[in-house]
Design a protein around this motif. Structure first.
Motif, PDB file in Angstrom:
ATOM      1  N   GLU A   1      -4.611   9.054   6.612  1.00 12.23           N
ATOM      2  CA  GLU A   1      -3.824   8.343   7.617  1.00 12.23           C
ATOM      3  C   GLU A   1      -2.925   7.261   7.028  1.00 12.23           C
ATOM      4  O   GLU A   1      -1.895   6.927   7.618  1.00 12.23           O
ATOM      5  N   LEU A   2      -3.291   6.714   5.890  1.00  8.19           N
ATOM      6  CA  LEU A   2      -2.525   5.598   5.343  1.00  8.19           C
ATOM      7  C   LEU A   2      -1.930   5.849   3.959  1.00  8.19           C
ATOM      8  O   LEU A   2      -0.954   5.191   3.585  1.00  8.19           O
ATOM      9  N   THR A   3      -2.490   6.761   3.205  1.00 10.01           N
ATOM     10  CA  THR A   3      -1.955   7.049   1.872  1.00 10.01           C
ATOM     11  C   THR A   3      -1.903   8.552   1.647  1.00 10.01           C
ATOM     12  O   THR A   3      -2.545   9.336   2.349  1.00 10.01           O
ATOM     13  N   SER A   4      -1.114   8.923   0.668  1.00 15.30           N
ATOM     14  CA  SER A   4      -1.114  10.295   0.159  1.00 15.30           C
ATOM     15  C   SER A   4      -1.487  10.214  -1.314  1.00 15.30           C
ATOM     16  O   SER A   4      -1.732   9.114  -1.843  1.00 15.30           O
ATOM     17  N   TYR A   5      -1.501  11.346  -1.994  1.00 14.17           N
ATOM     18  CA  TYR A   5      -1.877  11.334  -3.404  1.00 14.17           C
ATOM     19  C   TYR A   5      -0.865  10.542  -4.223  1.00 14.17           C
ATOM     20  O   TYR A   5      -1.227   9.837  -5.170  1.00 14.17           O
ATOM     21  N   GLU A   6       0.429  10.651  -3.855  1.00 16.49           N
ATOM     22  CA  GLU A   6       1.470  10.020  -4.658  1.00 16.49           C
ATOM     23  C   GLU A   6       1.725   8.568  -4.294  1.00 16.49           C
ATOM     24  O   GLU A   6       2.019   7.741  -5.167  1.00 16.49           O
ATOM     25  N   ALA A   7       1.641   8.212  -3.013  1.00 21.22           N
ATOM     26  CA  ALA A   7       2.070   6.883  -2.583  1.00 21.22           C
ATOM     27  C   ALA A   7       1.516   6.578  -1.199  1.00 21.22           C
ATOM     28  O   ALA A   7       0.999   7.471  -0.516  1.00 21.22           O
ATOM     29  N   PRO A   8       1.635   5.311  -0.756  1.00 23.54           N
ATOM     30  CA  PRO A   8       1.220   4.987   0.615  1.00 23.54           C
ATOM     31  C   PRO A   8       2.192   5.619   1.616  1.00 23.54           C
ATOM     32  O   PRO A   8       3.366   5.849   1.314  1.00 23.54           O
ATOM     33  N   LEU A   9       1.699   5.892   2.814  1.00 26.62           N
ATOM     34  CA  LEU A   9       2.555   6.490   3.836  1.00 26.62           C
ATOM     35  C   LEU A   9       3.425   5.443   4.528  1.00 26.62           C
ATOM     36  O   LEU A   9       4.461   5.780   5.108  1.00 26.62           O
ATOM     37  N   TYR A  10       3.012   4.160   4.446  1.00 22.20           N
ATOM     38  CA  TYR A  10       3.755   3.097   5.109  1.00 22.20           C
ATOM     39  C   TYR A  10       3.997   1.956   4.114  1.00 22.20           C
ATOM     40  O   TYR A  10       3.097   1.559   3.372  1.00 22.20           O
TER      41      TYR A  10
END
Length: 338
Positions: A251-260
């Motif tokens: 919900e808040l991060t992905s493997y590469e970077a934060p989503l927000y």
């Protein structure tokens, strides 16, 4: 050989030199003699010195028969002259005095060093590596019989039975508290937490995600240190550890970077240089940093999940956010949650 004093004969041959009676053993020197080396036996001059005569001035004779009294023993080995013995003794005494002075001075210096703190001794002072001076950390006591959040057998939901507000990392010594994160009775309003994110549209999206996943409480603390680093720590509590880990990973991060994006930064990436040693046991850690070119300041942040709690740690600093205090803060907060 001794001289016949009863029938002197002055016409037949040159008179033998008048000398002391031939000793039956090597002349014993007045002072302890320095062992005679090969150089002295060969008549080699020591630096700055001269070859001593084989016998005393009154012994008479040449380099042959008359040497027995002072220059050599019966076995033909040169023995140390009293004059040189005295010179050697004087040199030895000088060296003993010098060594004694240095021994006393050295003992006094060693005593003085042991009486000083390490930072008071030039060359031994331990320079700071950038870590902050946090107060001693103590986990709040659990209710009697309650398991910890990572006790998989007795606490499969990963519940923190301690008060979440007491699990927020305290500010380091000398830091200035951020009063905007005190909240009401230690609980922070969701709207205040959402101000950490840059875009208004994203804040509403995050709010909905928090609601959908059953957010229960938010506790927070913030401070600014003398070097200008501004730190914000948020703890969010959910119903189970599974939900907290889902919030971090999906919900808040992905493997590469934060989503927000958090405020103060532009483009973020996973911090692949974050050391493994700075990860607390049983705490899922996602370290993130702003990439160059920075704006007025650089931002570092980390999401942590341990039990039913999710933490967001944000540090920003003009010019560059330092790695060491960031890692230290993340580790300590993780240990409180573990």
């Amino acid at each position: 050989m001794t001289t016949d004093t009863n029938h002197p004969d002055t016409s037949a041959a040159p008179a033998e030199p008048t000398s002391p009676a031939e000793p039956t053993s090597p002349a014993e020197p007045t002072f302890p003699a320095e062992p005679t080396g090969a150089a002295e036996a060969a008549g080699v001059t020591e630096p700055g010195g001269s070859v001593e005569p084989a016998g005393e001035a009154g012994a008479g004779g040449g380099a042959g028969a008359g040497e027995c009294a002072d220059g050599a023993g019966l076995d033909g080995v040169p023995s140390q002259s009293p004059k040189k013995d005295r010179r050697v003794l004087r040199a030895a005494l000088r060296w003993v005095s010098v060594v004694s002075v240095f021994a006393v001075a050295g003992a006094g210096t060693a005593y003085g060093v042991t009486r000083l703190d390490r930072t008071d001794v030039p060359g031994l002072a331990t320079h700071s590596d950038g870590r902050w001076a946090y107060p001693a950390l103590v986990r709040p006591p659990l209710p009697s019989g309650s398991p910890g959040p990572n006790d998989q057998v007795r606490n499969p939901a990963g519940t923190h039975f301690s008060d979440l507000r007491e699990l927020v990392l305290p500010a380091p010594k000398g830091a200035t508290a951020d009063s905007s994160l005190k909240g009401t009775d230690g609980w922070l309003a969701t709207g205040t937490f959402l101000k950490e994110f840059t875009l208004a549209s994203e804040r509403e999206d995050i709010r909905q995600r928090l609601t959908d996943n059953g957010l229960r409480h938010i506790a927070a603390r913030g401070w600014t240190t003398a070097d200008g680093t501004h730190t914000r720590v948020y703890l969010l509590q959910f119903d189970t550890a599974a939900v907290a880990e889902h919030m971090l990973s999906d919900e808040l991060t992905s493997y590469e970077a934060p989503l927000y994006r958090t405020r103060g930064g532009d483009v973020y990436e996973r911090d692949l240089d974050y050391p493994v040693a700075a990860r607390a046991d049983d705490v899922h850690t996602a370290a993130i940093r702003e990439v160059k070119p920075y704006g007025a300041e650089q931002v570092r942040e980390a999401y942590l999940a341990s039990g039913d709690a999710l933490a967001l740690i944000v540090q920003s600093r003009k010019g560059r956010a330092l790695a060491v205090p960031f890692q230290q803060t993340v580790v300590l907060q993780g240990e409180l949650l573990d």
